[in-house]
Motif scaffolding. Structure first.
Motif, short mmCIF file in Angstrom:
data_model
loop_
_atom_site.label_atom_id
_atom_site.label_comp_id
_atom_site.label_asym_id
_atom_site.label_seq_id
_atom_site.Cartn_x
_atom_site.Cartn_y
_atom_site.Cartn_z
N TYR A 64 0.81 -1.21 0.00
CA TYR A 64 0.00 0.00 0.00
C TYR A 64 0.85 1.27 0.00
O TYR A 64 0.31 2.36 0.19
N THR A 65 2.14 1.14 -0.20
CA THR A 65 3.02 2.31 -0.09
C THR A 65 3.22 3.04 -1.41
O THR A 65 3.73 4.17 -1.41
N ALA A 66 2.86 2.44 -2.55
CA ALA A 66 3.01 3.07 -3.86
C ALA A 66 1.70 2.97 -4.61
O ALA A 66 1.26 1.86 -4.94
N SER A 67 1.07 4.11 -4.89
CA SER A 67 -0.27 4.07 -5.46
C SER A 67 -0.67 5.43 -6.01
O SER A 67 -0.31 6.47 -5.43
N ASP A 73 1.99 5.80 7.93
CA ASP A 73 2.90 6.93 8.15
C ASP A 73 2.91 7.87 6.95
O ASP A 73 2.97 9.10 7.11
N LYS A 74 2.84 7.31 5.76
CA LYS A 74 2.84 8.14 4.55
C LYS A 74 1.56 8.97 4.46
O LYS A 74 1.60 10.16 4.12
N VAL A 77 -6.32 13.89 13.28
CA VAL A 77 -6.17 12.52 12.76
C VAL A 77 -6.37 11.53 13.90
O VAL A 77 -5.66 11.59 14.91
N LEU A 78 -7.35 10.65 13.74
CA LEU A 78 -7.56 9.55 14.68
C LEU A 78 -6.94 8.30 14.06
O LEU A 78 -7.51 7.69 13.16
N ASP A 79 -5.76 7.93 14.53
CA ASP A 79 -5.03 6.80 13.97
C ASP A 79 -5.35 5.55 14.79
O ASP A 79 -4.86 5.39 15.91
N LEU A 80 -6.15 4.67 14.22
CA LEU A 80 -6.53 3.42 14.89
C LEU A 80 -5.76 2.22 14.33
O LEU A 80 -6.10 1.08 14.61
N SER A 82 2.76 14.49 -7.39
CA SER A 82 3.81 13.98 -8.26
C SER A 82 3.94 12.46 -8.19
O SER A 82 3.58 11.82 -7.19
N SER A 83 4.49 11.88 -9.25
CA SER A 83 4.78 10.45 -9.24
C SER A 83 5.88 10.13 -8.24
O SER A 83 5.95 9.01 -7.71
N THR A 84 6.76 11.09 -7.99
CA THR A 84 7.82 10.89 -6.98
C THR A 84 7.20 10.57 -5.64
O THR A 84 7.63 9.64 -4.94
N TRP A 85 6.16 11.33 -5.26
CA TRP A 85 5.49 11.07 -3.99
C TRP A 85 4.67 9.79 -4.05
O TRP A 85 4.70 8.97 -3.12
N ALA A 86 3.95 9.59 -5.14
CA ALA A 86 3.07 8.42 -5.25
C ALA A 86 3.85 7.12 -5.10
O ALA A 86 3.33 6.14 -4.58
N THR A 87 5.10 7.08 -5.57
CA THR A 87 5.89 5.85 -5.56
C THR A 87 6.92 5.80 -4.44
O THR A 87 7.65 4.81 -4.33
N LEU A 88 6.98 6.83 -3.62
CA LEU A 88 8.00 6.90 -2.56
C LEU A 88 7.81 5.81 -1.53
O LEU A 88 6.70 5.61 -1.01
N ASN A 89 8.87 5.08 -1.22
CA ASN A 89 8.85 4.13 -0.10
C ASN A 89 8.98 4.93 1.19
O ASN A 89 10.03 5.53 1.45
N PRO A 90 7.94 4.97 2.02
CA PRO A 90 7.91 5.92 3.13
C PRO A 90 8.68 5.47 4.37
O PRO A 90 8.12 5.36 5.47
N THR A 91 9.96 5.23 4.23
CA THR A 91 10.79 5.04 5.40
C THR A 91 10.98 6.40 6.07
O THR A 91 10.82 7.45 5.41
N PRO A 92 11.32 6.45 7.34
CA PRO A 92 11.55 7.76 7.99
C PRO A 92 12.57 8.61 7.24
O PRO A 92 12.39 9.82 7.09
#
Length: 430
Positions: free
Chosen positions: A292-295, A342-343, A356-359, A408-418
Motif C-alpha cells: 500500500y506504499t506506492a499508489s 505513516d505516509k 487525525v484519529l489513527d486506529l 507527483s509520481s515521486t510522492w506516489a511511488t515513494l517508499n515511506p521510510t523515515p
C-alpha cells in the motif's frame, strides 16, 4: 395528402414531444425534499445520492437538523447499534450524512465533495481513509463509473481551471477512468493540456447541466434503501439512555464476544461462515505480496485535500485498522501497512490537516473489528467518541498549506521510510 403533411403527421408529434421535454427541463424548478427523505438518504448509502446533488445539498444546507458529512467506503455499511449514525440519533446534536460504499475511494469522493462546495464551506466533516485503498492501481474504473456520473463530471468541468495543477491532474485521472472517447473526456483532454474550454464547449456544458439538475431534482428521491427503518431506528432503543463511554465499550465487547464465538479471528460468525470458512485454506498466505506504499491513490487524496482547503472545511481523518489475527494468517507485511499509514499521516500533517484519529494499531483488540478489515462494535464506540468530541466542540480554524508536490509520481511511488520522508520534506516541501 402532400408529402410535407405526411411527414408532419408522422414526425410532428415526436418533435413536439421533444420540444416540450426540452422546455420542461429548461424552466426553473424548485423541488423540496421532505425531512423524511433527508433522513432516509443520510444513511441509504445509495449511489443515486452519492453521484447526484439535490438531496445532499438540501440536507447539508438544513441547519435545523445539523447534518455532518461522513466520507468513507464499505465500513459505513456495518450498521450495528454502535454505528455512528445510531449513536448520534441517541446521544448527539448532529446527524451523520453517510457517503461511502465499496469502491468510494478518494477520486469519486473528490467529485462528490466538489458538488457540495457551498454546503461544506466553513463546516466540519469526518473522512475515513483506509490504507487498503492504496493499491498499485488505485480506484478501479468500474467502481468509479458506478459512483460518479455525468452530473458530477460536468459540475467540475464547468469551473475547471487549466492553469491549476490540481485540475489538470483530475482531468488526466478522469480520462484514465472513462477512456478517451466521449464528450466529457474530450473536454477533460483540453483541461489536461492546459487549454480553456471554448465558448461553445461551455454552452454545451451549461445546457446539459441544466437538464441533469432538473432530472436529479425530480427523480433523486426514489431508489433509496431503507437503512433508516431497518438498521438505525430499531437499534436506537437498544442503547442505554445516557451516554457513558466505558459502559458502551463494555457492552460492545460483550456483544462482539457472542457474535464471534465460532472462529479464532474475532470475525462475525455469519461473515465467517459465508465468506471466510469456504476459502480458508486457499487464503492462507495470500496477502504476503500486498503493498500500500506506492499508489495513484496518494495523488487522488491530494485533490481531496485541496478541495477541503478551498472550502475551508475542518476535517477529522480516521485511519481504521485491519484485523491483525487475519493479516497474520494471510501473511500481510504489517511493517508495510504501518509505513503506508505513516505516509498518509505525513501527507495530511505536512499540509495542516492535524485532526487525525489513527486506529491502525488497534486491530488486535478484542471486539474492535467486525470482520477482516472493517471496524465494528468497540471500534465504532471509539470512533463515535472522537467524532462527537470533534464535531460538538469548537475547533480552531484550519490553516492549510497545500503543496502540489504531493500530486507527483515521486510522492506516489515513494517508499515511506523515515529517512525517505525526511528527504522528501527537505527536497520538495521547503
Amino acid at each position: 395528402m402532400h408529402n410535407g403533411k405526411k411527414l408532419w403527421s408522422i414526425f410532428g408529434p415526436l418533435i413536439v414531444a421533444c420540444l416540450l421535454v426540452v422546455v420542461l427541463f429548461s424552466l426553473p424548478i424548485s423541488k423540496k425534499h421532505s425531512a423524511a427523505i433527508e433522513h432516509k438518504a443520510a444513511v441509504s448509502l445509495s449511489p443515486v445520492v452519492f453521484k447526484n446533488q439535490s438531496i445532499k445539498q438540501q440536507a447539508l444546507s438544513d441547519k435545523r437538523t445539523n447534518y455532518v458529512p461522513f466520507f468513507g467506503s464499505s465500513e459505513l455499511r456495518r450498521m450495528d447499534r454502535f454505528h455512528p449514525s445510531v449513536m448520534a440519533a441517541r446521544y448527539h446534536n448532529y446527524t451523520p450524512f453517510l457517503f461511502g460504499s465499496k469502491g468510494t475511494q478518494s477520486l469519486p469522493q473528490f467529485f462528490n465533495i466538489n458538488s457540495m462546495e457551498n454546503q461544506l464551506a466553513d463546516q466540519k466533516a469526518v473522512y475515513i481513509i483506509s490504507p487498503q485503498w492504496f493499491t498499485k492501481q488505485g480506484v478501479q474504473a468500474p467502481a468509479f463509473k458506478f459512483y460518479n456520473g455525468e452530473l458530477a463530471n460536468l459540475t467540475w468541468l464547468k469551473n475547471a481551471n487549466p492553469k491549476s495543477p490540481y485540475d489538470r491532474y483530475v482531468a488526466k485521472r478522469l480520462i484514465a477512468m472513462l477512456g478517451s472517447d466521449g464528450t466529457v473526456s474530450s473536454y477533460a483532454k483540453k483541461i489536461a493540456n492546459g487549454q480553456d474550454l471554448s465558448g461553445w464547449d461551455k454552452a454545451v456544458v451549461r445546457f446539459r447541466l441544466n437538464m441533469l439538475v432538473h432530472e436529479d431534482a425530480i427523480f433523486s428521491g426514489f431508489q433509496l434503501s431503507d437503512n433508516y427503518e431497518k438498521h438505525i431506528l430499531p437499534n436506537v432503543d437498544r442503547l442505554p439512555q445516557k451516554y457513558n463511554y466505558d459502559k458502551l465499550y463494555d457492552e460492545a465487547m460483550a456483544t462482539a464476544k457472542k457474535a464471534t464465538d465460532n472462529n479464532d479471528f474475532g470475525i462475525n460468525n455469519h461473515f465467517y461462515n459465508k465468506r471466510v470458512k469456504p476459502r480458508l485454506t486457499s487464503t492462507k498466505g495470500s496477502q504476503k505480496h500486498f503493498n500500500y506504499t506506492a499508489s495513484p491513490e496518494y495523488g487522488d487524496l491530494e485533490v481531496v485535500l485541496n478541495e477541503f482547503k478551498n472550502t475551508n472545511t475542518n476535517v477529522l481523518f480516521v485511519i481504521p485498522p485491519v484485523n491483525e489475527k487475519w493479516e497474520k494468517y494471510t501473511g500481510m507485511d504489517m511493517s508495510m501497512y504501518y509505513r503506508s499509514v505513516d505516509k498518509i499521516k505525513f501527507q495530511l500533517k505536512q499540509q495542516g490537516f492535524n485532526h487525525v484519529l489513527d486506529l491502525s494499531h488497534d486491530g488486535a483488540k478484542p471486539g474492535f473489528m467486525e470482520d477482516t478489515i472493517h471496524i465494528g462494535w468497540a471500534g465504532w464506540v471509539k470512533v463515535d467518541q472522537a467524532a462527537n468530541q470533534f464535531i460538538s466542540t469548537k475547533q480552531a480554524q484550519p490553516d492549510y498549506k497545500i503543496n502540489d508536490e504531493f500530486l507527483s509520481s515521486t510522492w506516489a511511488t515513494l517508499n515511506p521510510t523515515p529517512a525517505n520522508l525526511q528527504k522528501f520534506a527537505t527536497d520538495y516541501l521547503k
